[in-house]
Scaffold this motif. Structure first.
Motif, PDB file in Angstrom:
ATOM      1  N   TYR A   1      -1.631  -5.083   0.106  1.00  0.00           N
ATOM      2  CA  TYR A   1      -2.863  -4.714   0.809  1.00  0.00           C
ATOM      3  C   TYR A   1      -3.989  -4.315  -0.131  1.00  0.00           C
ATOM      4  CZ  TYR A   1      -1.641  -4.892   5.725  1.00  0.00           C
ATOM      5  OH  TYR A   1      -1.338  -5.332   6.981  1.00  0.00           O
TER       6      TYR A   1
ATOM      7  N   ASP B   1      -1.234   4.504   3.003  1.00  0.00           N
ATOM      8  CA  ASP B   1      -2.498   4.672   2.281  1.00  0.00           C
ATOM      9  C   ASP B   1      -3.582   3.697   2.704  1.00  0.00           C
ATOM     10  OD1 ASP B   1      -1.262   2.323   1.080  1.00  0.00           O
ATOM     11  OD2 ASP B   1      -2.796   2.499  -0.464  1.00  0.00           O
TER      12      ASP B   1
ATOM     13  N   ARG C   1      -2.243   9.411   1.389  1.00  0.00           N
ATOM     14  CA  ARG C   1      -0.786   9.621   1.375  1.00  0.00           C
ATOM     15  C   ARG C   1      -0.477  11.117   1.525  1.00  0.00           C
ATOM     16  NH1 ARG C   1       1.259   4.531  -0.152  1.00  0.00           N
ATOM     17  NH2 ARG C   1       0.141   3.528  -1.853  1.00  0.00           N
TER      18      ARG C   1
HETATM   19 MG    MG Z   1      -0.590   0.396   1.074  1.00  0.00          MG
END
Ligand code: MG
Ligand code: HPA
Length: 225
Positions: free
Chosen positions: A112, A201, A207
């Motif tokens: 990502y 995240d 996170r």
């Molecule tokens: Mg990620």
């Protein structure tokens, strides 16, 4: 993933959060001040995640109790769910006549950028998984979207000839056709929205947030790369 956990109605078997769920107002919960303005709502409060995880641990224990398993934690997003799930399985192993001897191994996937999946999926730390041969493997993932990542990972792990592979996914997004590749143990089935927190995240941020939240448009811009 040998027997897919899809229900007769096409659902995943997890707690279903419908598309029109607005989430909870941020004012009802505590969260780090450095994220004020970056979030729209609390989508799944931390306590609910923990309660659901406890039940998943019991389901896993019912199915796999007395088997040796290798837990394969998919980093980075899966670290918190894996730690909490393993913790609950350990508690059950201490407090009942059945127990699961566990080993824990970590692999890292990255695909990502911002809130988009990129084409190239990198698997790190998975070069030699030959120790999985003949073992019962529990893959622990935080989130399953299209299922493409999951399929790639399963193919990779299957090549090392484990005896059995089960998958636990905390979140499954409701996206077209991903029911063909669903985890055996699902925490929550959620709408196709980008969520953060509980180790999930956005470009490495969020996170350090306990709840699973929806990021705001200004949050996306602030942490964009
Ligand atoms: Mg990620
Ligand atoms: N949030 C964070 N990481 C992700 C998501 C998401 O919604 N989907 C896939 N990876």
């Amino acid at each position: 993933m040998a027997d897919v956990a899809v229900q007769p109605d096409g659902r995943s078997g997890g707690i279903v959060i419908e598309d029109d769920w607005p989430g909870y107002s941020l004012d009802l919960f505590s969260y780090p001040a450095h994220y004020s303005g970056d979030l729209d709502c609390v989508f799944i409060p931390h306590g609910v995640i923990m309660d659901r995880t406890e039940r998943l641990a019991r389901n896993i224990m019912d199915d796999l109790g007395d088997h040796d398993i290798v837990v394969l934690c998919v980093l980075k997003g899966g670290y918190q769910f894996c730690a909490d799930l393993v913790d609950r399985i350990k508690a059950l192993s201490r407090n009942s006549n059945r127990s699961i001897p566990m080993r824990v191994h970590f692999i890292r996937l990255k695909s990502y950028l911002n809130d988009r999946s990129t084409e190239d999926l990198h698997i790190l730390g998975a070069e030699d998984l030959s120790f999985l041969a003949g073992k019962n493997v529990l893959i622990v993932e935080a989130i399953v979207g299209t299922g493409k990542t999951m399929k790639t990972l399963l193919k990779h792990v299957e090549a090392f000839r484990p005896k059995m592979i089960k998958v636990a996914g905390l979140l499954v997004k409701r996206v077209p056709h991903n029911w063909a590749c669903l985890p055996d143990y699902v925490g929550f089935e959620i709408p196709n929205r980008f969520v953060v927190g509980y180790a999930l995240d956005y470009n490495e941020y969020f996170r350090d947030l306990n709840h699973i939240c929806v990021i705001s448009e200004s949050g996306k811009i602030k942490y964009k790369i």
